[in-house]
Design an enzyme around this catalytic site. Structure first.
Site, mmCIF file in Angstrom:
data_model
loop_
_atom_site.group_PDB
_atom_site.id
_atom_site.type_symbol
_atom_site.label_atom_id
_atom_site.label_comp_id
_atom_site.label_asym_id
_atom_site.label_seq_id
_atom_site.Cartn_x
_atom_site.Cartn_y
_atom_site.Cartn_z
ATOM 1 C CG ASN A 14 -1.723 1.243 1.388
ATOM 2 O OD1 ASN A 14 -1.762 2.076 0.475
ATOM 3 N ND2 ASN A 14 -2.371 1.404 2.533
ATOM 4 C CD1 TRP A 15 3.478 1.179 -3.158
ATOM 5 C CD2 TRP A 15 3.445 2.583 -4.905
ATOM 6 N NE1 TRP A 15 4.208 0.609 -4.174
ATOM 7 C CE2 TRP A 15 4.211 1.447 -5.256
ATOM 8 C CE3 TRP A 15 3.280 3.603 -5.848
ATOM 9 C CZ2 TRP A 15 4.808 1.308 -6.518
ATOM 10 C CZ3 TRP A 15 3.863 3.453 -7.099
ATOM 11 C CH2 TRP A 15 4.623 2.319 -7.425
ATOM 12 C CE LYS A 16 -0.176 3.172 4.866
ATOM 13 N NZ LYS A 16 -0.112 3.289 6.318
ATOM 14 C CG HIS A 98 -5.796 2.016 5.256
ATOM 15 N ND1 HIS A 98 -5.361 2.929 6.190
ATOM 16 C CD2 HIS A 98 -4.784 1.128 5.086
ATOM 17 C CE1 HIS A 98 -4.127 2.597 6.561
ATOM 18 N NE2 HIS A 98 -3.763 1.512 5.912
ATOM 19 C CD GLU A 100 -2.935 5.528 6.793
ATOM 20 O OE1 GLU A 100 -2.945 5.592 5.560
ATOM 21 O OE2 GLU A 100 -2.005 4.993 7.431
ATOM 22 C CD GLU A 169 -3.447 -2.307 7.288
ATOM 23 O OE1 GLU A 169 -2.346 -2.552 6.785
ATOM 24 O OE2 GLU A 169 -4.062 -1.251 7.092
ATOM 25 N N GLY A 175 2.614 2.327 10.840
ATOM 26 C CA GLY A 175 3.583 3.408 10.695
ATOM 27 C C GLY A 175 4.292 3.777 11.986
ATOM 28 C CB SER A 213 5.270 -1.842 12.046
ATOM 29 O OG SER A 213 4.887 -0.498 12.282
ATOM 30 N N GLY A 235 5.016 1.362 4.631
ATOM 31 C CA GLY A 235 6.342 1.948 4.424
ATOM 32 C C GLY A 235 7.330 1.054 3.686
#
Ligand code: 13P
Length: 251
Positions: A14-16, A98, A100, A169, A175, A213, A235
């Site tokens: 997931n590049w975000k 997600h 976020e 998640e 992160g 992570s 990440g």
């Protein structure tokens, strides 16, 4: 798992909101060069890059997808991208719900379930994210929260939950460098698995990914758990060497 029932192993990057046209090309080329991988691999990229990512990965073992889709089919929804549009770019996956988006864009369980339904209708596999916040974990609410989030998707999708991928998640692990221990993650995955298994054998075969992570040095121990079928990687998916190492850990 009963004999004959096999769950697919899958690692998804997931590049975000990261990347650039200059940076994407070498990252994708390096990833392609790292194949073959023991299981499925995909990258979920920002929507504007889908055309060039599709061109770069065409004919490879690496699939691609998006990070969100609209809960509507088409119309006056400025800024939204429909699941049918993602299908036009041959997206195999779309991440929905997600944390976020739940936290920063106020997405409810019901909205996330509707997005998953639109994705399925367009022939794109939704990766439905669930997970508790630190406050919820500390209050002993982890099971209730993930059961509620998964329950909303099941209520909307019915047996088609068997055509989705679930990602657990824990919000506190995203992160932060604080990974859930393999045992902590496995406990939640087992709970999600039990809930799916009560529905149908097809639901029991849904892949459940862990995210939060995941790095090359902890991937194998997480993926080695009986109910962890791969990972959703933030990440570390921006570094071809790290991401390839994680993909290779999902045997
Ligand atoms: P990190 O791997 O950066 O913790 O992100 C996890 C994540 O949110 C993937 O969707």
């Amino acid at each position: 798992m009963s004999p004959g029932e096999r769950r697919a192993t899958l690692v998804v990057g997931n590049w975000k909101m990261n990347g650039s046209r200059a940076a994407n090309a070498p990252l994708l080329a390096a990833l392609r060069a790292s194949a073959p991988f023991p299981g499925g691999v995909a990258v979920c990229v920002p929507a504007p890059y889908l055309g060039e990512v599709a061109a770069a990965l065409q004919g490879s073992a690496i699939a691609w997808g998006a990070q969100d889709c609209s809960s509507h089919d088409s119309g006056a929804f400025t800024g939204e991208v429909s699941a049918a549009m993602l299908a036009e770019f041959a997206c195999r996956y779309v991440i929905v719900g997600h944390s976020e988006r739940r936290a920063l864009h106020g997405e409810s369980d019901g909205l996330v379930a509707e997005k998953a339904a639109r994705a399925l209708a367009a022939g794109v596999t939704p990766i439905v994210c669930v997970g508790e916040t630190l406050a919820e974990r500390e209050a002993g609410e982890t099971s209730a929260v993930v059961a509620r989030q998964l329950g909303a998707a099941i209520a909307r999708l019915g047996d088609r939950i068997g055509d989705t991928v679930i990602a657990y998640e824990p919000v506190w692990a995203i992160g932060t460098g604080k990974t859930a221990s393999p045992a902590e993650a496995e406990a939640v995955h087992a709970l999600l698995r039990t809930r799916l298994a009560t529905l149908s054998p097809r639901a029991a075969a849904v892949s459940i990914l862990y995210g939060g992570s995941v790095k090359p040095d902890n991937a194998a121990s997480l993926f080695g758990q009986p109910n962890i079928d791969g990972g959703l990687i933030g990440g570390a998916s921006l570094n071809a060497e790290h991401f390839a190492a994680i993909c290779k850990a999902a045997a």
